[in-house]
Each structure stands twice: as structure tokens, then as C-alpha cells.
Design a protein around this motif. Structure first.
Motif, short mmCIF file in Angstrom:
data_model
loop_
_atom_site.label_atom_id
_atom_site.label_comp_id
_atom_site.label_asym_id
_atom_site.label_seq_id
_atom_site.Cartn_x
_atom_site.Cartn_y
_atom_site.Cartn_z
N ARG A 51 40.03 25.32 -15.67
CA ARG A 51 39.69 23.93 -15.98
C ARG A 51 40.93 23.14 -16.38
O ARG A 51 41.09 21.98 -16.03
CB ARG A 51 38.63 23.89 -17.08
N MET A 52 41.81 23.77 -17.14
CA MET A 52 43.06 23.11 -17.53
C MET A 52 43.89 22.76 -16.30
O MET A 52 44.48 21.67 -16.21
CB MET A 52 43.87 24.02 -18.46
N LYS A 53 43.93 23.67 -15.34
CA LYS A 53 44.68 23.43 -14.10
C LYS A 53 44.09 22.24 -13.34
O LYS A 53 44.82 21.38 -12.83
CB LYS A 53 44.64 24.69 -13.24
N VAL A 55 42.30 19.70 -14.57
CA VAL A 55 42.56 18.47 -15.31
C VAL A 55 44.00 18.01 -15.13
O VAL A 55 44.28 16.81 -14.98
CB VAL A 55 42.22 18.64 -16.81
N LYS A 56 44.94 18.95 -15.12
CA LYS A 56 46.35 18.60 -14.89
C LYS A 56 46.55 17.97 -13.51
O LYS A 56 47.29 16.99 -13.36
CB LYS A 56 47.23 19.85 -15.01
N ASN A 57 45.89 18.53 -12.50
CA ASN A 57 45.99 17.97 -11.15
C ASN A 57 45.41 16.56 -11.07
O ASN A 57 45.98 15.68 -10.42
CB ASN A 57 45.26 18.88 -10.14
N ILE A 58 44.28 16.36 -11.75
CA ILE A 58 43.67 15.02 -11.78
C ILE A 58 44.60 14.03 -12.47
O ILE A 58 44.77 12.89 -12.03
CB ILE A 58 42.29 15.07 -12.49
N GLN A 59 45.22 14.47 -13.56
CA GLN A 59 46.14 13.60 -14.30
C GLN A 59 47.33 13.20 -13.43
O GLN A 59 47.78 12.04 -13.46
CB GLN A 59 46.61 14.31 -15.56
N LYS A 60 47.83 14.12 -12.63
CA LYS A 60 48.94 13.81 -11.73
C LYS A 60 48.53 12.74 -10.72
O LYS A 60 49.29 11.81 -10.42
CB LYS A 60 49.40 15.07 -10.99
N ILE A 61 47.32 12.87 -10.18
CA ILE A 61 46.82 11.91 -9.19
C ILE A 61 46.66 10.52 -9.79
O ILE A 61 47.08 9.52 -9.21
CB ILE A 61 45.48 12.40 -8.60
N THR A 62 46.06 10.45 -10.99
CA THR A 62 45.82 9.14 -11.62
C THR A 62 47.14 8.46 -12.00
O THR A 62 47.28 7.25 -11.88
CB THR A 62 44.93 9.29 -12.86
N LYS A 63 48.12 9.25 -12.44
CA LYS A 63 49.43 8.67 -12.75
C LYS A 63 50.11 8.13 -11.49
O LYS A 63 50.72 7.05 -11.52
CB LYS A 63 50.32 9.71 -13.42
N ALA A 64 49.99 8.86 -10.40
CA ALA A 64 50.58 8.41 -9.13
C ALA A 64 49.90 7.13 -8.64
O ALA A 64 50.56 6.19 -8.18
CB ALA A 64 50.46 9.51 -8.08
N MET A 291 41.55 15.43 -22.88
CA MET A 291 40.75 16.60 -22.47
C MET A 291 41.62 17.85 -22.39
O MET A 291 41.21 18.95 -22.79
CB MET A 291 40.10 16.32 -21.12
N LEU A 292 42.85 17.68 -21.90
CA LEU A 292 43.78 18.81 -21.79
C LEU A 292 44.14 19.35 -23.17
O LEU A 292 44.23 20.57 -23.37
CB LEU A 292 45.04 18.34 -21.06
N ASP A 293 44.31 18.46 -24.15
CA ASP A 293 44.58 18.89 -25.52
C ASP A 293 43.43 19.71 -26.08
O ASP A 293 43.64 20.76 -26.72
CB ASP A 293 44.84 17.67 -26.42
N ARG A 294 42.20 19.25 -25.84
CA ARG A 294 41.03 19.99 -26.34
C ARG A 294 40.89 21.35 -25.66
O ARG A 294 40.59 22.35 -26.30
CB ARG A 294 39.76 19.16 -26.13
N LEU A 295 41.13 21.37 -24.35
CA LEU A 295 41.04 22.64 -23.61
C LEU A 295 42.13 23.62 -24.04
O LEU A 295 41.88 24.83 -24.14
CB LEU A 295 41.14 22.38 -22.10
#
Length: 317
Positions: A51-53, A55-64, A291-295
Motif C-alpha cells: 500500500r505504501m508503494k 501511495v508513493k506512485n500516486i503521489q508522483k503522478i499528482t505532483k507531475a 497517508m504515507l506517514d500513517r502507513l
């Protein structure tokens, strides 16, 4: 204890946990009660890691996407500010009079072709529907002209019969006045109107846009209002030069006014779209970070507990 832990993880993880052994093996007396939790704990940490992985991928997409929206906004914003000087002289001459009583209304709803930009499209559709309802009556006629895929998708559900013209993919190529004037000409050829109500979102800042309606009256209504001394009574103060009649001049003015106002409205809405997308992607990136911090905290606790249980198990044996 083992079955309680398994239920907490959820039924969808049951098969991977017990598939290596028969069901009876889990309950066998050959396997101690202390051994079973380790399998459950390892699955738990693996799920959190996956799940952490994600969320990290989603965060990269939204930043881009935020960076792309910021780049597009800078390119459109200059054009938008320059286009505001086109329609202002027409407002000074012909006015913007939404309260004039007319029979045939055409509501031009401007929206985006893509989503993930907050509520700008829903706002335009809601205002368009409100204008439709406000100008409804036994001897009145309302029609829609829809620019953009998102407004089309919403209006087609309950107002399909009232949509006269639908145009999409406006921003497939960089916007310019020539392109918009061709669109304006197509609209004028396909609709009959006493008033065109252009609904769009006026850009104010990256985090702010103002839902706006611009009204363009037909040449006949302009002439009627001018002769009756209504809201356009000052129009007769101007002298007409050349061989054109007053009706011909008003026809040309109306067509030019519509193309200029439409050009500005499309650019304003495009700016608002990119600004709203920047805000939405920024908010999504922050939410993904939280979410990443909580996970991460959950993962660390689970790992710590798993290690302490392993340590206890080693000492016991």
C-alpha cells in the motif's frame, strides 16, 4: 488467537495464508499456538508495504500533473489578460444587459474536456440550468450550446433534446482568435436567438475563479431597445458613415462582439481549469503524504511487534 488475527486482516487474505497446508493442518496439535501469528504478521507487513508503494506512485503522478498544469497556466494566462481588451469596447457600446425581456435564449456553456480540476465544470452546468429555469415560460424557448466534454456529459442526461450544438477538444491545439471565430461562426449559423448567454469561469488567481455570464443580444433586439429608449438608448447618438444601414452595422457588430467575448470566455475558463487542477493535484499530493506517514507508522509498529514476537519465540525454544 490465530483465527482472531486472521479475521482482523480480512477474509481476502485467508486463502494465501492457509493454502500451503490443508485446513486441518492449521488446527493440528503438531503446530503450536505461538507459531501461527508469525504468518499473520508477515502478511500484515507485506500488505502495508504494498500500500505504501501504491501511495508513493500516486503521489508522483499528482505532483507531475501539478507541474504540467502550472506550465500550461503560465502559457494561457498572458493570452487571457490580453484578450480582455477585445470585449470591453463592445460592453461600452452595446452594454451587457441580462435583464432584457426576450423569447429565444441560447445558453453557451463552456467547460473543460478533462477532469481532475475541482468543481469548475459542475459550477458552469448548475448556472446554465439556473438560467434555463429562470428564462422558462409558455412563450419562451431555451436551447444549449455546449463547449467541452464535461458539460456535455452532464447536460445530456436530462437536457439532450435542448442541445443544439456540441463542440469538444477545444484545447487540442493552442487557442487563437482565428480558431474561436470559426467556432463562433458555426454557432451563429446553427442557432436562432434573441440573446446568447455565455457561461464561463472568470480567472482571478490560482485558487480563485468567478462564475460569470456574458449576454449578447441579437441585432433586432439591440435595434428595438435603442429605438424604444431602453437600456441601449444612447446608441442613436452615434452617426453612421458609409452606405451600410443601421441593421447591417448592428449585424456585423453583433457577430464580431460574439467572437471576441467567446474568445475571452474560452481563455478565462482554460485558465481557471489549469488553476483548479493545480490546487486539486496539490491537495491530492498532500493527502498522499499524510497517508504515507500513517502507513509508515503502522508498518513500523507492525514490524516492531513481529520482531519482538520472533525474539520471544526464539528464547522460548
Amino acid at each position: 488467537m490465530a483465527m482472531a488475527a486472521l479475521r482482523r486482516e480480512g477474509r481476502r487474505f485467508a486463502s494465501p495464508l492457509i493454502s500451503p497446508r490443508p485446513v486441518t493442518a492449521v488446527r493440528s496439535s503438531l503446530i503450536s499456538e505461538d507459531e501461527t501469528p508469525f504468518g499473520v504478521r508477515s502478511i500484515s507487513t507485506q500488505v502495508v508495504r504494498n500500500r505504501m508503494k501504491s501511495v508513493k506512485n500516486i503521489q508522483k503522478i499528482t505532483k507531475a500533473m501539478k507541474m504540467v498544469a502550472a506550465s500550461k497556466l503560465r502559457a494561457i494566462q498572458v493570452k487571457t489578460e490580453n484578450s480582455r481588451g477585445l470585449w470591453q469596447p463592445f460592453t461600452a457600446l452595446l452594454g451587457d444587459t441580462p435583464s432584457v425581456d426576450i423569447k429565444k435564449n441560447v445558453i453557451v456553456t463552456i467547460s473543460s474536456d478533462k477532469g481532475l480540476c475541482g468543481g469548475i465544470n459542475s459550477t458552469s452546468v448548475k448556472i446554465s440550468k439556473a438560467i434555463y429555469k429562470l428564462n422558462s415560460g409558455p412563450d419562451k424557448e431555451n436551447k444549449y450550446v455546449v463547449l467541452g466534454e464535461k458539460a456535455k456529459a452532464q447536460l445530456i442526461r436530462d437536457s439532450k433534446k435542448d442541445i443544439e450544438v456540441s463542440i469538444t477538444e477545444l484545447q487540442k491545439h493552442p487557442l487563437n482568435y482565428t480558431q474561436v471565430s470559426v467556432i463562433a461562426d458555426d454557432i451563429l449559423k446553427n442557432v436562432e436567438f434573441d440573446a446568447l448567454r455565455i457561461v464561463f469561469n472568470k480567472f482571478q488567481s490560482v485558487v480563485s475563479f468567478l462564475p460569470t455570464m456574458a449576454t449578447i443580444l441579437s441585432p433586432e433586439v439591440v435595434e428595438r431597445e435603442s429605438e424604444s429608449g431602453g437600456k441601449l438608448g444612447d446608441l442613436d447618438l452615434y452617426e453612421i458613415e458609409g452606405g451600410d444601414t443601421k441593421g447591417e452595422i448592428l449585424q456585423n457588430l453583433t457577430e464580431f462582439q460574439f467572437s471576441c467575448v467567446l474568445f475571452n470566455a474560452i481563455l478565462e475558463n482554460a485558465c481557471s481549469e489549469q488553476g483548479a487542477r493545480m490546487s486539486a493535484m496539490d491537495s491530492s499530493s498532500r493527502n498522499a503524504g499524510e497517508m504515507l506517514d500513517r502507513l509508515t507508522l503502522t508498518y513500523n509498529r507492525s514490524l516492531s511487534l513481529s520482531l519482538s514476537l520472533t525474539h520471544t519465540h526464539t528464547h522460548t525454544h
